[in-house]
Design a protein around this motif. Sequence first.
Motif, mmCIF file in Angstrom:
data_model
loop_
_atom_site.group_PDB
_atom_site.id
_atom_site.type_symbol
_atom_site.label_atom_id
_atom_site.label_comp_id
_atom_site.label_asym_id
_atom_site.label_seq_id
_atom_site.Cartn_x
_atom_site.Cartn_y
_atom_site.Cartn_z
ATOM 1 N N ILE A 266 0.807 -1.231 -0.062
ATOM 2 C CA ILE A 266 -0.132 0.187 0.064
ATOM 3 C C ILE A 266 1.056 1.337 0.043
ATOM 4 C CG2 ILE A 266 -1.634 1.361 1.223
ATOM 5 C CD1 ILE A 266 -2.693 -1.329 2.376
ATOM 6 N N VAL A 267 0.399 2.124 -1.097
ATOM 7 C CA VAL A 267 1.107 3.476 -0.911
ATOM 8 C C VAL A 267 0.316 4.393 -0.791
ATOM 9 C CG1 VAL A 267 2.922 4.912 -2.078
ATOM 10 C CG2 VAL A 267 3.049 2.527 -2.728
ATOM 11 N N ALA A 268 0.436 5.140 0.426
ATOM 12 C CA ALA A 268 -0.497 5.929 0.978
ATOM 13 C C ALA A 268 -0.101 7.686 1.123
ATOM 14 C CB ALA A 268 -1.082 5.500 2.349
ATOM 15 N N HIS A 269 0.645 8.006 0.217
ATOM 16 C CA HIS A 269 1.234 9.343 0.269
ATOM 17 C C HIS A 269 1.797 9.723 -1.207
ATOM 18 C CE1 HIS A 269 3.729 12.767 1.329
ATOM 19 N NE2 HIS A 269 3.219 12.538 2.358
ATOM 20 N N SER A 270 1.526 11.022 -1.432
ATOM 21 C CA SER A 270 1.907 11.268 -2.679
ATOM 22 C C SER A 270 3.154 11.370 -3.218
ATOM 23 C CB SER A 270 1.116 12.729 -3.235
ATOM 24 O OG SER A 270 1.875 13.654 -2.219
ATOM 25 N N LEU A 271 4.114 11.038 -2.298
ATOM 26 C CA LEU A 271 5.580 10.984 -2.363
ATOM 27 C C LEU A 271 5.966 9.676 -2.105
ATOM 28 C CD1 LEU A 271 6.949 14.369 -0.885
ATOM 29 C CD2 LEU A 271 6.559 14.007 -3.143
ATOM 30 N N GLY A 272 5.235 8.805 -1.676
ATOM 31 C CA GLY A 272 5.513 7.403 -1.356
ATOM 32 C C GLY A 272 5.892 6.692 -2.866
ATOM 33 N N GLN A 273 6.772 5.795 -2.500
ATOM 34 C CA GLN A 273 7.094 4.711 -3.525
ATOM 35 C C GLN A 273 7.402 3.249 -3.037
ATOM 36 O OE1 GLN A 273 10.503 6.185 -6.124
ATOM 37 N NE2 GLN A 273 10.655 7.819 -4.531
ATOM 38 N N ALA A 274 7.078 2.332 -4.006
ATOM 39 C CA ALA A 274 7.344 1.138 -3.713
ATOM 40 C C ALA A 274 7.869 0.339 -5.035
ATOM 41 C CB ALA A 274 5.917 0.579 -3.250
ATOM 42 N N VAL A 275 8.877 -0.729 -4.654
ATOM 43 C CA VAL A 275 9.218 -1.545 -5.795
ATOM 44 C C VAL A 275 9.155 -2.939 -5.587
ATOM 45 C CG1 VAL A 275 11.454 -2.086 -6.802
ATOM 46 C CG2 VAL A 275 11.079 0.215 -6.277
ATOM 47 N N PHE A 276 8.726 -3.666 -6.556
ATOM 48 C CA PHE A 276 8.733 -5.246 -6.417
ATOM 49 C C PHE A 276 9.595 -5.870 -7.714
ATOM 50 C CE2 PHE A 276 6.901 -9.220 -7.569
ATOM 51 C CZ PHE A 276 7.256 -10.033 -6.666
ATOM 52 N N ASP A 277 10.701 -6.588 -7.391
ATOM 53 C CA ASP A 277 11.561 -7.277 -8.371
ATOM 54 C C ASP A 277 11.370 -8.604 -7.982
ATOM 55 O OD1 ASP A 277 13.505 -8.299 -10.257
ATOM 56 O OD2 ASP A 277 14.151 -6.150 -10.580
ATOM 57 N N LYS B 218 -3.009 7.506 -3.240
ATOM 58 C CA LYS B 218 -3.030 9.168 -3.484
ATOM 59 C C LYS B 218 -2.463 9.406 -4.751
ATOM 60 C CE LYS B 218 -3.978 10.543 0.953
ATOM 61 N NZ LYS B 218 -5.022 11.297 1.210
ATOM 62 N N PRO B 219 -2.878 10.510 -5.206
ATOM 63 C CA PRO B 219 -2.317 10.959 -6.539
ATOM 64 C C PRO B 219 -0.882 10.821 -6.715
ATOM 65 C CG PRO B 219 -3.986 12.385 -5.811
ATOM 66 C CD PRO B 219 -3.715 11.390 -4.785
ATOM 67 N N ARG B 220 -0.062 10.496 -7.942
ATOM 68 C CA ARG B 220 1.383 10.809 -7.703
ATOM 69 C C ARG B 220 1.991 9.468 -6.976
ATOM 70 N NH1 ARG B 220 -0.104 15.987 -7.546
ATOM 71 N NH2 ARG B 220 1.110 16.197 -5.706
ATOM 72 N N ALA B 221 1.282 8.550 -6.171
ATOM 73 C CA ALA B 221 1.894 7.787 -5.472
ATOM 74 C C ALA B 221 2.404 6.773 -6.468
ATOM 75 C CB ALA B 221 0.904 6.932 -4.662
ATOM 76 N N THR B 222 3.513 5.958 -6.167
ATOM 77 C CA THR B 222 4.398 5.334 -7.347
ATOM 78 C C THR B 222 4.735 3.841 -6.911
ATOM 79 O OG1 THR B 222 5.280 7.520 -7.950
ATOM 80 C CG2 THR B 222 6.237 5.201 -8.898
ATOM 81 N N VAL B 223 4.400 3.058 -7.905
ATOM 82 C CA VAL B 223 4.979 1.705 -7.694
ATOM 83 C C VAL B 223 5.693 1.271 -8.927
ATOM 84 C CG1 VAL B 223 2.972 0.590 -8.218
ATOM 85 C CG2 VAL B 223 4.465 -0.667 -6.893
ATOM 86 N N ASN B 224 6.665 0.423 -8.768
ATOM 87 C CA ASN B 224 7.462 -0.270 -10.043
ATOM 88 C C ASN B 224 7.440 -1.487 -9.751
ATOM 89 O OD1 ASN B 224 8.524 2.182 -11.695
ATOM 90 N ND2 ASN B 224 9.314 2.675 -9.719
ATOM 91 N N VAL B 225 7.001 -2.403 -10.656
ATOM 92 C CA VAL B 225 6.796 -3.899 -10.401
ATOM 93 C C VAL B 225 7.183 -4.561 -11.442
ATOM 94 C CG1 VAL B 225 4.953 -5.601 -10.397
ATOM 95 C CG2 VAL B 225 4.370 -3.506 -9.261
#
Length: 486
Positions: A364-375, A399-406
Amino acid sequence: MMVTALSMSISSLGSYLPKLSSPSRATRARVCTQSRTLAILSDPHVLRLAETLEDSFPSTSSTSPPPPLQKLRDISSESLLSTPWPSRKDEAFRFTDTSFIKNSDVQPVQPSSLQSLASLNVLGDTLLPNLAIVDGYLVDSLSQFSELPDGVFVGALSSVNSQMIMNRVSEYASSFQGDLFWSLNGVGAPDIIVLYVPEGCKVESTLHLRFLSLKADKSDSKMLPISNPRVLVLVEKGGEISLVEEYMGADGDEKCYWTNSVMEVVIGDGGKVTHSYIQRQSKEAVHVKWTSVRQESTSVYELTEVSTGGKLSRHNVHVQQVGADTTTELSTFHLSIGDQLQDLHSKLVLDYPRGFSRQLHKCIVAHSLGQAVFDGNVQVNRDAQQTDAGQLTRTLLLKPRATVNVKPNLQIIADDVKCSHGAAISDLEENQLFYFQARGIDIETARKALIFSFAGEVIQRFPDSCIQKTAENLIRGLLDPTPPSR
């Protein structure tokens, strides 16, 4: 600048080059060439950091480390000679910016005095056998593990009296080689915490490893204290153990420090390790974790993880099945509620027939500056026929602009297999919210219930009810920090 860096690198390499009593001219030329080649390959920043870590230990002969630890330090030092600091140009760090660490003044943490630890109550009470590791150092006075079966050893490598255990540790303590951070831990680890389970022994009580970062600096400071805890879990044939790793900080969420941790797990034929991992360090901290697992035939490894802390948090998981009929289950939940990066890099290598694996990653990314990565990489090699491997990653962006790279990755060379993987990224579904509203539940309460149930799928996999409750309270407090009205 290049000449200065090259000269510094050659000087730094002196301790690693062979010591020759009366070298010939040709030998001296070879050594000089070797030195210049290594200097070109070496990263001056990495060398300076490695020297800082090495210089933090006493150099007197009376305090020489046990042979397996010295071997680990030598191998790690050699590896750092040709390992540059990772950048966004490296595939493994394409979405993980480590410049925050590089630009800090990294200083090794020294062991705390007994007086400063006497009043320490942040570790809390636990009814489980437990180890207290403060800033990478095992503190016996805060640990309780007297109720363990005969033959089981829990403690620092430096206190091992059994030559058999020492030989087994030496066999595996440096058998795997990870990335730069793995090697920095190998150079900077003050000792190896050993968990040894003899053949056929089943440890009934869960063992709780509590890691505390006590030395910290302000978030706006350039100083970054580093600790390098290292654990080796060695379970012989038919042995079983359940353990909990819990990482925390002592002074709230505004303190800055770097925990650079490694755990190696070796499971013999028919053995089982149940591994629970909770990471709730400061939101301004750096948490880099390696978990390396070696599984022999018919062994079982189960990992359940909840990670919420760290400005930069990265968990590298490497599992290798080196025997047939082996079972691996990985369940992780990551939560980013601020300007945080939660990163999971996993690799599962299956080399033998009838291997079984399941991986569930939720975030869960719950902040507009938050990021997550799954490789996540699952590699099914040619001899791993009749393998059954499944991988699923699901992420909520709230949130808008919250980011995840999968990046799920399934590599199959065998032809008689059953393998699958999937990925889903979304916000909460409108039809689910409508279902709650149709039954008189307001939308805010509905969102909280759905978000927590998303995490609950992983939390309920913790085998110990106390750990489940700890994880539940942690996530509820982060997602809804306001106390309920009376």
